[in-house]
Design a protein around this motif. Structure first.
Motif, PDB file in Angstrom:
ATOM      1  N   ALA A  84      30.107  18.281  13.431  1.00 40.17           N
ATOM      2  CA  ALA A  84      29.143  19.098  13.970  1.00 40.17           C
ATOM      3  C   ALA A  84      29.655  20.620  14.502  1.00 40.17           C
ATOM      4  CB  ALA A  84      28.352  18.378  15.180  1.00 40.17           C
TER       5      ALA A  84
ATOM      6  N   ARG B 212      30.141  22.455  11.454  1.00 39.99           N
ATOM      7  CA  ARG B 212      29.051  22.941  11.055  1.00 39.99           C
ATOM      8  C   ARG B 212      28.424  24.187  12.022  1.00 39.99           C
ATOM      9  NH1 ARG B 212      27.012  18.447  10.652  1.00 39.99           N
ATOM     10  NH2 ARG B 212      25.667  18.348  12.699  1.00 39.99           N
ATOM     11  N   ILE B 213      28.448  24.088  13.171  1.00 36.49           N
ATOM     12  CA  ILE B 213      28.016  25.410  14.152  1.00 36.49           C
ATOM     13  C   ILE B 213      28.909  26.441  13.692  1.00 36.49           C
ATOM     14  CG2 ILE B 213      28.075  25.992  16.336  1.00 36.49           C
ATOM     15  CD1 ILE B 213      27.209  23.138  16.937  1.00 36.49           C
TER      16      ILE B 213
ATOM     17  N   ASP C 260      21.647  22.316  15.846  1.00 38.13           N
ATOM     18  CA  ASP C 260      22.810  21.692  16.106  1.00 38.13           C
ATOM     19  C   ASP C 260      23.428  21.711  17.368  1.00 38.13           C
ATOM     20  OD1 ASP C 260      22.886  20.792  13.388  1.00 38.13           O
ATOM     21  OD2 ASP C 260      23.972  22.336  12.559  1.00 38.13           O
TER      22      ASP C 260
ATOM     23  N   SER D 237      21.677  19.483  19.622  1.00 43.46           N
ATOM     24  CA  SER D 237      22.149  18.086  19.252  1.00 43.46           C
ATOM     25  C   SER D 237      23.363  17.865  19.829  1.00 43.46           C
ATOM     26  CB  SER D 237      22.135  17.832  18.008  1.00 43.46           C
ATOM     27  OG  SER D 237      22.500  16.635  17.631  1.00 43.46           O
TER      28      SER D 237
END
Length: 680
Positions: free
Chosen positions: A315, A318-319, A376, A379
């Motif tokens: 994550a 991805r961010i 994201d 989350s």
């Protein structure tokens, strides 16, 4: 948190009047449907107590021929048979892909029902078949989209799911009252709780001083409702999303407005601006929501100094990639499309494209490449148990109704807004020619004394209980009494000179004069924190226009909220009896809660600046269709009153030279907001 009192009352017919509109009355069929829609939401966690609903719930089966997309039925049946769906009371999150996938399937079944009868029966069936929270979400979304249901009025979300708006100690008292039989009839249909409960919370962090703002039920209602009207996982090209073609603009405007109001609320307490969330530094602010779901699971707290580097590594990666690519788009002036490759975007569409990319909506032009940064980040913080090893429920950041309660939400928003601001800083400042209105001058601006205060209101919290009969539902009403911020009514007056008769659109803002350290802010430093409170079209006569008066009750940015469930039921019953009518939902304005129109201020006064600008009104834009300053505005006001200029005009660009910004058709007036009482 202020004092909280639980009270038991009965709703009488002498409730507040319903807003009137010059619209055709609903016929008997529509009124009956409206009544059934309300029943669907009443005590939704238990089997229906009404015989007609119970019969549908027990006998209805999904048949492919009743749906515009027949294969949805087979998909539902197979997934239900394989046990994919969440259990009835299992926690759900609008950030979890698997949860959202199920919600989308339920929305599709409702949305693609061939007629209203099928829609209603499908809703009753889903109410008794799928996860309760997912049913509510999918039902609310579909009602707002379908042509045959979009005019139905819905009660406030805090009455449908009070456990997401009221702290667990109050909800527990409601349960205790029910279980121990503490309700004693004193008169026919009237009941009272024998004692009150008051709770005082010690302030442990600066952010807790703002709980009256972040936990305001109408603010959280407003934010959740907006997200249900623009669900990020549905494409505007495939579903009837009102203003779906500008959803990226709506996303930006909403976050900008929210953050500016939060900033000004912090100024009221002498608190500095928050820093944008840093994944490397972690989350210094802890938070305890004091909320419990109806299955007994508490929304988990977050200790301070949470280390994000120990969270989901994928994550975090991805961010980083998403944010880099978004800044690359802003810096280069080019965007990568999934179908057309790299292309230059137009200035007029930049904010809308960027909003869709950041939010990761179904209308993003390349979701695989740009990801969903906003989702994201929420989350990442919201999943304190990223591997789900310990089965923790989603945090408040996983539900639209509770997101604003967590201070870290505004740190995330600050990080998101920095991307928009980076783009705006590349734009050339407005020239005097772009700001001026030749032949028009605002000569003066007068504003009443601005006073805020806290007042009480009651909200019904018994929808979380199970009832034994419809008579119990009708007679026993349990309310929580709370304090909320409000303001005394006020007006402002504009004196305008025009060389000729003309039509103009006026924008009114307020913003800070000083930062938290007492330093005067330049307009360029303060521009991101100016809040637009009013916009209206006015037909000017030649010569003096003395005075154009606007009352706070006229402001298009303010919404007075949904009708309470009890009042809504009463209105429907009166309409069915031919003794009254009511306006369809599409006739109501959608905006920020009226009670939070002004920041709290301070006893000695919070210094602000009020800024008004009048601009020419081009033909062929939505605002040109507005008949006058008090014409009813429906839907999102800043879309209904769009005039072809950016949503944050004229504060959406740098202001390096104040003298170029102060054009004759604008005016700035210093004001102060005093925190006092209704009698001040």
């Amino acid at each position: 948190m202020g004092a909280t009192t639980v009270a038991l009352l009965v709703i009488l017919a002498a409730a507040a009047a319903v807003p009137k509109r010059q619209t055709p009355e609903f016929d008997q069929v529509q009124q009956t449907r409206q009544k059934n829609i309300l029943r669907l939401l009443t005590r939704y966690r238990q089997p229906p107590l009404w015989e007609d609903m119970a019969a549908i719930a027990g006998n209805y089966t999904l048949q492919p021929e009743n749906y515009q997309v027949p294969e949805l039925v087979e998909d539902f049946v197979q997934r239900k048979r394989s046990g994919e769906f969440l259990a009835f009371d299992e926690p759900t999150s609008v950030l979890e892909d698997s949860d959202v996938d199920q919600i989308k399937l339920f929305v599709d079944l409702l949305y693609h029902s061939k007629d209203y009868d099928t829609f209603y029966k499908t809703a009753v069936y889903l109410r008794e078949t799928v996860n309760k929270a997912q049913f509510i979400i999918s039902f609310l979304i579909s009602v707002k989209m379908r042509q045959d249901t979009k005019d139905f009025l819905l009660p406030p979300l805090f009455e449908i799911r009070p456990e997401l708006f009221i702290t667990s100690d109050v909800i527990q008292q409601v349960y205790d009252l029910k279980m121990r039989g503490g309700l004693r009839p004193l008169d026919v249909g009237q009941y009272y709780i024998l004692s009150n409960h008051t709770q005082y919370r010690t302030v442990h962090t600066p952010e807790e001083k703002l709980s009256y703002f972040t936990e305001d039920v109408w603010l959280n209602e407003y934010f959740a409702d907006l997200n249900y009207r623009y669900p990020y996982f549905l494409s505007a090209s495939n579903y009837t999303l009102t203003n779906g073609d500008v959803r990226g603009d709506v996303f930006y405007h909403t976050l900008r407005h929210l953050y500016a109001r939060y900033f000004l609320e912090r100024l009221s307490h002498g608190l500095p601006e928050v820093a944008p969330l840093s994944c490397e530094k972690g989350v210094p602010t802890g938070y305890n929501p004091q909320l419990k779901l109806l299955n007994g699971v508490e929304l988990h707290l977050r200790p301070k100094n949470q280390n994000l580097l120990d969270a989901d590594a994928f994550a975090l990666q991805r961010i980083r990639y998403s944010e880099y690519r978004l800044y690359e788009m802003v810096d280069t002036g080019y965007v990568v499309s999934a179908t057309g490759g790299r292309k230059r975007y137009k200035q007029s569409e930049a904010t809308n494209i960027l909003g869709n990319l950041i939010q990761g909506t179904a209308d993003s032009i390349h979701p695989r490449y740009y990801g969903a940064l906003y989702k994201d980040l929420l989350s990442l913080i919201g999943r304190y148990d990223p591997t789900q090893r310990y089965g923790l429920a989603a945090s408040v950041l996983g539900k639209y109704e509770t997101m604003l309660r967590d201070p870290v939400f505004f740190q995330i928003v600050k990080r998101i807004l920095n991307i928009f601001e980076q783009y705006q800083n590349y734009l050339e400042p407005y020239t005097r020619k772009e700001l001026e209105f030749p032949g028009l001058k605002i000569e003066s601006l007068e504003v009443d004394r601005l006073v805020t205060y806290f007042d009480g209101f009651d909200l019904e919290v018994d929808n979380s209980l199970k009832a034994s009969s419809t008579e119990e539902i009708e007679k026993i009403k349990i309310f929580a009494s709370k304090q909320r911020l409000n303001h005394k009514p006020f007006t402002y007056r504009i004196k305008v000179f025009s060389e000729k008769p003309t039509k103009a659109i006026f924008r009114t803002f307020y913003g800070p004069r000083y930062d938290s350290y007492g330093n005067e802010m330049t307009l360029d430093e303060a521009r991101q924190y100016f809040v637009e409170i009013d916009r209206f079209v006015y037909e000017l006569v030649a010569g003096e226009n003395d005075f154009i008066t606007r009352s706070s009750s006229d402001f298009v940015s303010a919404e007075y909220g949904s009708l309470y469930m009890a009042r809504l039921q009463e209105v429907v019953e009166l309409a069915l009896q031919g003794r009254g009518d009511y306006s369809p939902a599409s006739e109501f304005r959608l905006g920020f809660p009226d009670g939070l129109l002004l920041p709290r201020g301070a006893p000695g006064g919070l210094p602000l600046r009020v800024y008004v600008i009048a601009s020419p009104l081009p033909r062929g834009v939505p605002a040109a269709q507005v008949a006058g300053p008090r014409a009813p505005i429906a839907g999102d006001w800043f879309v209904s009153l769009a005039d072809g200029r950016p949503v944050a005009f004229p504060f959406d660009r740098r202001i390096p030279h104040t003298h170029n910004f102060r054009v004759p058709n604008s005016y700035t007036e210093d004001v102060t907001v005093h925190q006092g009482t209704i009698d001040d």
